[in-house]
Design an enzyme around this catalytic site. Structure first.
Site, short mmCIF file in Angstrom:
data_model
loop_
_atom_site.label_atom_id
_atom_site.label_comp_id
_atom_site.label_asym_id
_atom_site.label_seq_id
_atom_site.Cartn_x
_atom_site.Cartn_y
_atom_site.Cartn_z
N LYS B 79 0.85 -1.20 0.00
CA LYS B 79 0.00 0.00 0.00
C LYS B 79 0.88 1.25 0.00
O LYS B 79 1.94 1.29 0.67
CB LYS B 79 -0.89 -0.04 1.24
N SER B 154 -9.54 1.90 3.11
CA SER B 154 -8.65 2.64 2.26
C SER B 154 -7.63 1.75 1.53
O SER B 154 -6.90 2.27 0.68
CB SER B 154 -7.91 3.69 3.07
N SER B 178 -9.72 -0.52 7.38
CA SER B 178 -9.22 -0.33 6.01
C SER B 178 -8.53 -1.51 5.36
O SER B 178 -8.16 -1.42 4.19
CB SER B 178 -8.27 0.88 5.97
#
Lengths: 94, 481
Positions: B79, B154, B178
């Site tokens: 990420k 996210s 997330s």
């Protein structure tokens, strides 16, 4: 309760965020609803509960007091918007 | 067998046995990325040259007979809020759109030491603030099964990378759900470990007392293997603990007592999700577990508590973005104060500015006690209620998300309903509990649904074993695509 626009002005100043008049008008209803939402906390019975800052059980974790090298000058300056020699360049602060 | 459909551990085994090579595997995933990324917008940065070079080096070690980790030679997506030395790390924000970290996050260093190949940096909500990926400066990632829908947030890019076969596994971060929510939306497995299990050094901070790095993969075993690599005490993160987690060690204990949570919303979608959890509970009954339905009264206010605490921490953490040492700097300003205000207004998107405002508000002197301090006391109350639940149950089962996979554009208008939708995931962050999402079926639109397992702090291996047992029994097509 202060008007939402006054709250936005004061909060933006504290947060060092410039908010245009147009943006303030656009966000104020939504911001007012958020403030109403977080007001739900005020209705809770929290008697006897101490603040819990974290789920971490550690306290006062120290390392050995020995000098170690951190980032080099060049690494630390690599992403600087403006630099001069070994310095970050910024507008004058006083 | 299509390399891009294999699990991380199977790839690791075939590479170790010489049936596949690390460069061959890396090239296969890079090819898939080249083919699919333009449509799904999953990767912000693809590390083509670095990955092939790293794969060659790891292959040399394997060929020499060096003993490496079970995932040596296996690519992983990371990420884009996790620092990677020499590779742009943007947090999907204009503020950091050209930021190249001069160091690796601890988790990245551990992946590299284990011989894993960093294949690219995945799309996300800006500064990890969001639930759909739509706050990304680089545009939202799209759901691989329906590009009109969000893969979640996210860590939506990481989950979509695994679902679409662009990476066998990925790292995400989870501050309020997330990892679990996008894993749920994408029909893959995602785990947030116990707070303190994994170092946050080099993870660009959003909510420091809430977040953990965790794996997203196709199986619980893959997640356990990744956690074994990335976890451990770190002198650079004083919130890490030195517990020996051994994530893959637990065998599933049939006599477990599982509490199934009653939902709080009275709408049709949540009713459908609740019904799905009762179906999942039947699987655990077949496995010999005792099931009981119960309510968590804290759910009524947990999302508001989370909003106050996470926004407060974010407003503090994002104070460092001032245009001085790194990141975006405004071009025109009259003095240094003006530079700060314009830099931050230009560099941050709307949701990030909103959260900074909420956080600054609750921390300001006249509001501190009423909101922030009371939210911390409410956090203690939530912790106590969950302690009581875990004195009765070994695991808690509930939906990962509070709704079906949304359409892009569906969620953005109403902030409060977006914040309320975090309801099922935030308690695990507030109290530091291990929590995992696993695919358990499809909704009426044919999109994945995730079931969430929450365990006692430190019992991550039990959660993973329970997920493994469930998925072994439910490996039919209707559960995963």
């Amino acid at each position: 309760m202060k008007k939402t626009e006054e709250i936005i002005d004061r909060t933006a100043k504290l947060a060092r965020l410039s908010v245009s008049e147009e943006e303030k008008l656009r966000i104020k209803d939504d911001f007012a609803k958020i403030l109403e939402y977080i007001d739900e906390i005020a209705a809770l019975d929290l008697a006897g509960y101490e603040p819990m800052a974290s789920a971490c059980g550690n306290e006062n974790v120290f390392r050995v007091d020995e000098a170690v090298n951190g980032l080099s000058f060049s690494d630390a300056l690599k992403n600087a918007p403006q630099k001069d020699g070994g310095f970050f360049v910024v507008p004058k602060t006083f | 067998m299509d390399i891009t459909q294999m699990t991380a551990l199977s790839l690791g085994a075939e590479i170790r046995e010489g049936k596949l090579s690390a460069p061959e595997v890396t090239a296969a995933f890079l090819g898939k990325i080249e083919q699919k990324n333009p449509e799904y917008n999953v990767f912000i940065t693809v590390c083509r040259d670095e990955a092939m070079s790293q794969a060659a080096k790891v292959q040399e070690k394997i060929s020499r007979g060096e003993k490496l980790s079970p995932l040596a030679g296996v690519p992983i997506a990371v990420k884009d809020n996790i620092c990677t030395l020499g590779v742009k790390t943007t947090c999907a924000s204009r503020m950091l759109s050209d930021f190249v970290p001069p160091y690796d996050a601890t988790v990245v260093k551990k992946l590299k030491d284990a011989g894993m190949i960093i294949i690219g940096k995945t799309n996300m909500d800006e500064f990890a603030m969001g639930t759909t990926g739509e706050t990304s400066f680089f545009g939202a990632a799209r759901h691989p099964l329906d590009t009109g829908r969000t893969p979640g947030g996210s860590s939506g890019g990481s989950a979509a990378a695994v679902l679409s076969g662009m990476a066998p596994c990925a790292l995400g971060t989870d501050t309020g759900g997330s990892i679990r929510q996008p894993a749920s939306y994408c029909g893959v497995v995602g785990m947030k470990p116990s707070y303190g299990a994994v170092s946050r050094y080099g993870v660009i901070a959003h909510g420091s007392s809430l977040e953990q790095v965790g794996p997203i993969a196709k199986t619980a075993e893959d997640c356990a293997a990744i956690l074994d690599i990335i976890s451990g005490i770190d002198e650079r993160d004083s919130t890490t603990d030195n517990k020996n987690y051994d994530f893959g060690a637990d065998k599933f204990g049939e006599k477990l007592k599982i509490g199934v949570v009653q939902g709080v919303f009275a709408n049709a979608e949540e009713q459908a999700l609740n019904d799905k959890m009762l179906e999942c509970a039947k699987t655990y009954e077949k496995l010999g577990c005792e099931i009981e339905r119960f309510s968590i009264t804290s759910l009524d206010y947990a999302a508001a508590v989370y909003l106050i605490i996470s926004a407060a921490e974010a407003s503090s953490n994002l104070g460092r973005y001032d245009g001085v040492r790194f990141g975006h700097r405004a071009e025109a300003f009259c003095d240094v104060e003006c530079m700060f205000e314009k830099t931050r207004a230009e560099g941050f998107g709307e949701e990030v500015r909103r959260r900074i405002m909420i956080g600054t508000f609750v921390l300001s002197s006249e509001n501190y006690d009423k909101y922030y301090r009371n939210a911390q006391r409410a956090r203690a109350k939530i912790s106590e209620e969950l302690d009581r639940a875990f004195s009765k149950y070994d695991l808690i089962l509930c939906p990962s998300a509070s709704k079906f996979v949304p359409l892009l554009g569906q969620e953005m208008s109403d902030s409060v309903s977006r914040y309320r939708s975090d309801i099922n995931t935030v308690c695990a962050n507030l109290v530091g509990l291990p929590a995992l999402s696993m695919p358990c079926g499809l909704d009426k639109n044919g999109m994945p649904i995730g079931a969430q397992l929450i365990g006692r702090k430190g019992e991550d291996a039990k959660v993973l074993a329970a997920a493994k047992a469930f998925l072994e029994l439910n490996s039919k097509e209707e559960v995963r695509r």
